[in-house]
Design an enzyme around this catalytic site. Structure first.
Site, PDB file in Angstrom:
ATOM      1  N   ASP A  10       0.876  -3.308 -11.181  1.00 52.97           N
ATOM      2  CA  ASP A  10       1.925  -2.688 -10.728  1.00 52.97           C
ATOM      3  C   ASP A  10       2.504  -3.051 -10.076  1.00 52.97           C
ATOM      4  OD1 ASP A  10       1.924   0.371 -10.801  1.00 52.97           O
ATOM      5  OD2 ASP A  10       0.735  -0.378  -8.315  1.00 52.97           O
ATOM      6  N   ASP A  12       5.230  -0.137  -7.660  1.00 51.90           N
ATOM      7  CA  ASP A  12       4.715   0.210  -5.854  1.00 51.90           C
ATOM      8  C   ASP A  12       3.694   0.917  -5.884  1.00 51.90           C
ATOM      9  OD1 ASP A  12       7.603   1.594  -6.271  1.00 51.90           O
ATOM     10  OD2 ASP A  12       7.439   3.062  -8.244  1.00 51.90           O
ATOM     11  N   ASP A 169      -3.117  -0.622  -7.046  1.00 48.02           N
ATOM     12  CA  ASP A 169      -3.480   0.144  -6.175  1.00 48.02           C
ATOM     13  C   ASP A 169      -4.023   1.785  -6.143  1.00 48.02           C
ATOM     14  OD1 ASP A 169      -1.006   2.407  -4.271  1.00 48.02           O
ATOM     15  OD2 ASP A 169      -0.512   0.826  -6.453  1.00 48.02           O
TER      16      ASP A 169
END
Length: 223
Positions: A10, A12, A169
């Site tokens: 991922d 961001d 995240d």
């Protein structure tokens, strides 16, 4: 010859600390439709979703025209912010990518809620454009946690889902990986709590990028 592996990141909240830009752009988006901005933690909780889905989560009572106005205002504001200041990589991110690049048979990929334009900008700005063999973006797929991005990544690289891993995240990343039949590793420095990541099905949650090599070795030994 070692089994080919794929590590999908991922962006961001995992590789790039873009929270200030996201909150500032969302503030402009809400101002454009005359709505009060939700608390910061609520804004950051939707990071990882495609923008239209993120706006829908934050403006559940608004009609489609209002949401579309907010989406366009966000895009405009984020573009201006991005041009003025680069979102930094999280500590250890570049070294972790270097270490994976040096490993035989390991390929790197990206699965992000960013647009292709936004991803290209951030990778070029950080000198990472050549690192990722597969880049899956919101322009081409349903929003996370739909598995489309990861299914496309393994198809493009020829790596089986069981020999790939998703690093993210948010619970959207973890749920996307599980739906694609892929193990997932969470990171503790992003926008969803380690507890939420574990409950979503993460194999483990990294406290630091320094731990990534060892975690991958342990994960792959068990396959």
């Amino acid at each position: 010859m070692s089994t080919p592996r794929l590590v999908v990141f991922d962006v961001d909240g995992t590789l790039v600390d873009s929270q200030d830009h996201i909150v500032a752009a969302m503030s402009e988006a809400f101002a454009a439709v005359d709505h009060a901005l939700p608390p910061r933690h609520e804004v950051l909780s939707i990071v990882g979703l495609s923008l239209d889905q993120a706006i829908a989560r934050l403006l559940p009572q608004a009609g489609e025209p209002t949401r579309r106005t907010a989406v366009e205002a966000y895009k405009s504001a984020f573009g201006q912010l991005r041009a003025g200041r680069l979102s930094p990589l999280f500590p250890g991110a570049r070294a972790a990518l270097d270490a994976l690049d040096a490993r035989e048979g390991v390929m790197l990929g990206i699965a992000t809620g960013k647009s292709r334009r936004g991803l290209t900008h951030i990778l070029d700005a950080h000198g990472l454009a050549g690192r990722f063999l597969t880049r899956q973006v919101a322009d081409d797929h349903p929003s996370k946690p739909h598995p489309s991005m990861l299914l496309a990544a393994v198809a493009e690289t020829g790596v089986g889902s069981a020999d790939a891993v998703m690093l993210g995240d948010t619970t959207y990343d973890i749920e996307m990986a599980r739906a694609a039949g892929m193990p997932a590793i969470g990171v503790a420095w992003g926008y969803h709590s380690p507890e939420a990541l574990s409950e979503a099905g993460a194999a483990c949650v990294l406290g630091s990028f320094d731990d990534l090599d060892g975690v991958l070795d342990e994960l792959w030994r068990g396959m």
